[in-house]
Enzyme design. Structure first.
Site, PDB file in Angstrom:
ATOM      1  N   MET A   2     155.040  84.031 -19.833  1.00  0.00           N
ATOM      2  CA  MET A   2     153.723  84.489 -20.029  1.00  0.00           C
ATOM      3  C   MET A   2     153.480  84.932 -21.214  1.00  0.00           C
ATOM      4  SD  MET A   2     152.083  84.478 -16.245  1.00  0.00           S
ATOM      5  CE  MET A   2     152.117  86.240 -15.869  1.00  0.00           C
ATOM      6  N   GLY A  22     163.882  91.641 -22.209  1.00  0.00           N
ATOM      7  CA  GLY A  22     164.017  90.847 -20.943  1.00  0.00           C
ATOM      8  C   GLY A  22     163.882  89.555 -21.306  1.00  0.00           C
ATOM      9  N   HIS A  23     162.766  88.964 -21.837  1.00  0.00           N
ATOM     10  CA  HIS A  23     162.352  87.602 -22.188  1.00  0.00           C
ATOM     11  C   HIS A  23     163.427  87.121 -23.315  1.00  0.00           C
ATOM     12  CE1 HIS A  23     158.159  89.107 -21.249  1.00  0.00           C
ATOM     13  NE2 HIS A  23     158.399  87.910 -20.400  1.00  0.00           N
ATOM     14  N   GLN A  34     166.372  87.419 -13.041  1.00  0.00           N
ATOM     15  CA  GLN A  34     166.581  87.935 -11.765  1.00  0.00           C
ATOM     16  C   GLN A  34     165.485  89.203 -11.409  1.00  0.00           C
ATOM     17  OE1 GLN A  34     168.711  86.585  -9.708  1.00  0.00           O
ATOM     18  NE2 GLN A  34     168.197  87.719  -8.079  1.00  0.00           N
ATOM     19  N   LYS A  35     164.785  89.625 -12.448  1.00  0.00           N
ATOM     20  CA  LYS A  35     163.927  90.471 -12.214  1.00  0.00           C
ATOM     21  C   LYS A  35     162.660  89.998 -11.102  1.00  0.00           C
ATOM     22  CE  LYS A  35     160.339  93.601 -13.212  1.00  0.00           C
ATOM     23  NZ  LYS A  35     159.020  92.512 -13.493  1.00  0.00           N
ATOM     24  N   VAL A  88     166.853  93.067 -17.360  1.00  0.00           N
ATOM     25  CA  VAL A  88     167.112  93.923 -18.753  1.00  0.00           C
ATOM     26  C   VAL A  88     166.124  95.139 -18.490  1.00  0.00           C
ATOM     27  CG1 VAL A  88     166.732  94.216 -21.194  1.00  0.00           C
ATOM     28  CG2 VAL A  88     167.464  92.129 -20.160  1.00  0.00           C
ATOM     29  N   ARG A 112     153.735  94.146 -17.809  1.00  0.00           N
ATOM     30  CA  ARG A 112     152.721  94.934 -17.384  1.00  0.00           C
ATOM     31  C   ARG A 112     152.972  96.312 -17.332  1.00  0.00           C
ATOM     32  NH1 ARG A 112     152.518  90.655 -13.254  1.00  0.00           N
ATOM     33  NH2 ARG A 112     150.467  89.768 -13.399  1.00  0.00           N
TER      34      ARG A 112
HETATM   35  P1  AMP Z   1     157.011  86.422 -17.102  1.00  0.00           P
HETATM   36  O1  AMP Z   1     156.544  86.289 -18.832  1.00  0.00           O
HETATM   37  O2  AMP Z   1     156.716  87.986 -16.851  1.00  0.00           O
HETATM   38  O3  AMP Z   1     156.284  85.495 -16.562  1.00  0.00           O
HETATM   39  O4  AMP Z   1     158.415  86.432 -17.294  1.00  0.00           O
HETATM   40  C1  AMP Z   1     159.106  85.051 -17.969  1.00  0.00           C
HETATM   41  C2  AMP Z   1     160.435  85.011 -17.419  1.00  0.00           C
HETATM   42  O5  AMP Z   1     161.087  86.486 -18.063  1.00  0.00           O
HETATM   43  C3  AMP Z   1     160.723  85.110 -15.946  1.00  0.00           C
HETATM   44  O6  AMP Z   1     161.838  84.379 -15.680  1.00  0.00           O
HETATM   45  C4  AMP Z   1     161.130  86.563 -15.690  1.00  0.00           C
HETATM   46  O7  AMP Z   1     161.972  86.788 -14.559  1.00  0.00           O
HETATM   47  C5  AMP Z   1     161.967  87.032 -16.978  1.00  0.00           C
HETATM   48  N1  AMP Z   1     161.944  88.502 -17.332  1.00  0.00           N
HETATM   49  C6  AMP Z   1     160.857  89.330 -17.141  1.00  0.00           C
HETATM   50  N2  AMP Z   1     161.233  90.290 -17.111  1.00  0.00           N
HETATM   51  C7  AMP Z   1     162.699  90.756 -17.274  1.00  0.00           C
HETATM   52  C8  AMP Z   1     163.564  91.523 -17.443  1.00  0.00           C
HETATM   53  N3  AMP Z   1     163.066  92.851 -17.442  1.00  0.00           N
HETATM   54  N4  AMP Z   1     164.943  91.020 -17.506  1.00  0.00           N
HETATM   55  C9  AMP Z   1     165.129  89.838 -17.307  1.00  0.00           C
HETATM   56  N5  AMP Z   1     164.323  88.753 -17.418  1.00  0.00           N
HETATM   57  C10 AMP Z   1     163.052  89.241 -17.225  1.00  0.00           C
END
Ligand code: AMP
Length: 280
Positions: A29, A35-36, A148-149, A176, A187
């Protein structure tokens, strides 16, 4: 290359020689953090072509949630994604993925979408599975990368892929964290200085329970209590849930046997943070 319409990305992906190339998809998103980027790097290692989607998906937000205010920075995201190895950034708008009249849903039924985040976000996972399906249909990746978050999301998507016999491999990457242990999240940018300082308690509480588990504690109620007491030491923390389930089935258990997840969701003001630890 940034592509903003489904029509163009489909056309582009049919022109690359699919026979000889593997495609890795990283759905996000946006408001990218390390992490991403770890997902994008992993996808780059394992595929010839990496597609990163950046789309704040309205259908996974509830009526009083933060869809409108969700942080967005497409220019910075584009730079970071390229540096991490993205070949194509897919940044569609809402009308493109959900044209007028679109009302078809992909829904994983059962407790797996009703417990944990599903309890306070009843339509969240339906939005996730529907948009991930769309992305799979548009990009047709060989592999898709998730963190895995969002452990429940991983469990739900794995079930969807299995139940629907989908031809894609899900690759799950570790959480991460910031140097103090807070799981990285877009967030986190909402947190005040004081909230940010107190937010470390999520990981600290999970570590405490993990240690107790290693020392032999298997009782779910006892482990949950340990976590709740630790989180309560932070005055700004308001617990949404602290739960332990079998993983990835998310079935209720009284004592831990086999793989389990400790999952927590805690609010700091209006910001809701999640974290988890898998116990094997
Ligand atoms: P989001 O943009 O929050 O929808 O996340 C996109 C992808 O990044 C999803 O698969 C999340 O699980 C992953 N993600 C978000 N935060 C982390 C993190 N801290 N460590 C690893 N993967 C993450």
């Amino acid at each position: 290359m940034v592509i903003t319409t489904t029509e163009l990305i489909k056309r582009f992906l049919t022109t690359v020689n699919r026979e000889n190339k593997t495609i890795g998809l990283v759905p996000t998103m946006g408001f990218l953090h390390k992490g991403h980027l770890s997902l994008i790097k992993k996808a780059k290692e394992e595929n010839d072509l990496v597609v990163v989607s950046i789309f704040v998906n309205p259908t996974q937000f509830g009526p009083n949630e933060d869809f409108e205010t969700y942080p967005r920075d497409i220019l910075n995201d584009t730079n970071l994604a390229y540096k991490a190895g993205a070949d194509i950034i897919f940044n569609p708008n809402v009308c493109d993925l959900y044209p007028e009249g679109s009302n078809t849903w992909v829904n994983v039924e059962g407790d797996i979408t009703k417990v944990l985040c599903g309890a306070s976000r009843p339509t969240h996972f339906r939005g996730v599975t529907t948009v991930v399906n769309m992305l799979f249909n548009i990009v047709q990746p060989d592999r898709a990368y998730f963190g895995q978050k969002d452990a429940q999301q991983v469990a739900v998507l794995t079930k969807m892929v299995n139940d629907l016999h989908m031809n894609v491999e899900l690759v799950v990457c570790p959480i991460v964290r910031e140097s103090d242990g807070l799981a990285m999240s877009s967030r986190n940018s909402y947190l005040s200085e004081e909230e940010r300082a107190q937010a470390v308690v999520l990981n600290e509480a999970l570590q405490l329970a993990g240690k107790s588990y290693k020392d032999g504690e298997r009782n779910v109620v006892a482990l949950i209590q340990l976590i709740e007491i630790k989180i309560a030491t932070m005055p700004l923390a308001e617990i949404d849930y602290v739960s332990i389930y079998s993983y990835p089935t998310l079935a209720q258990i009284e004592n831990i046997v086999g793989t389990a997840i400790i999952a927590v969701a805690v609010k700091f003001g209006k910001t809701r943070l999640i974290d988890n630890e898998i116990l094997k």
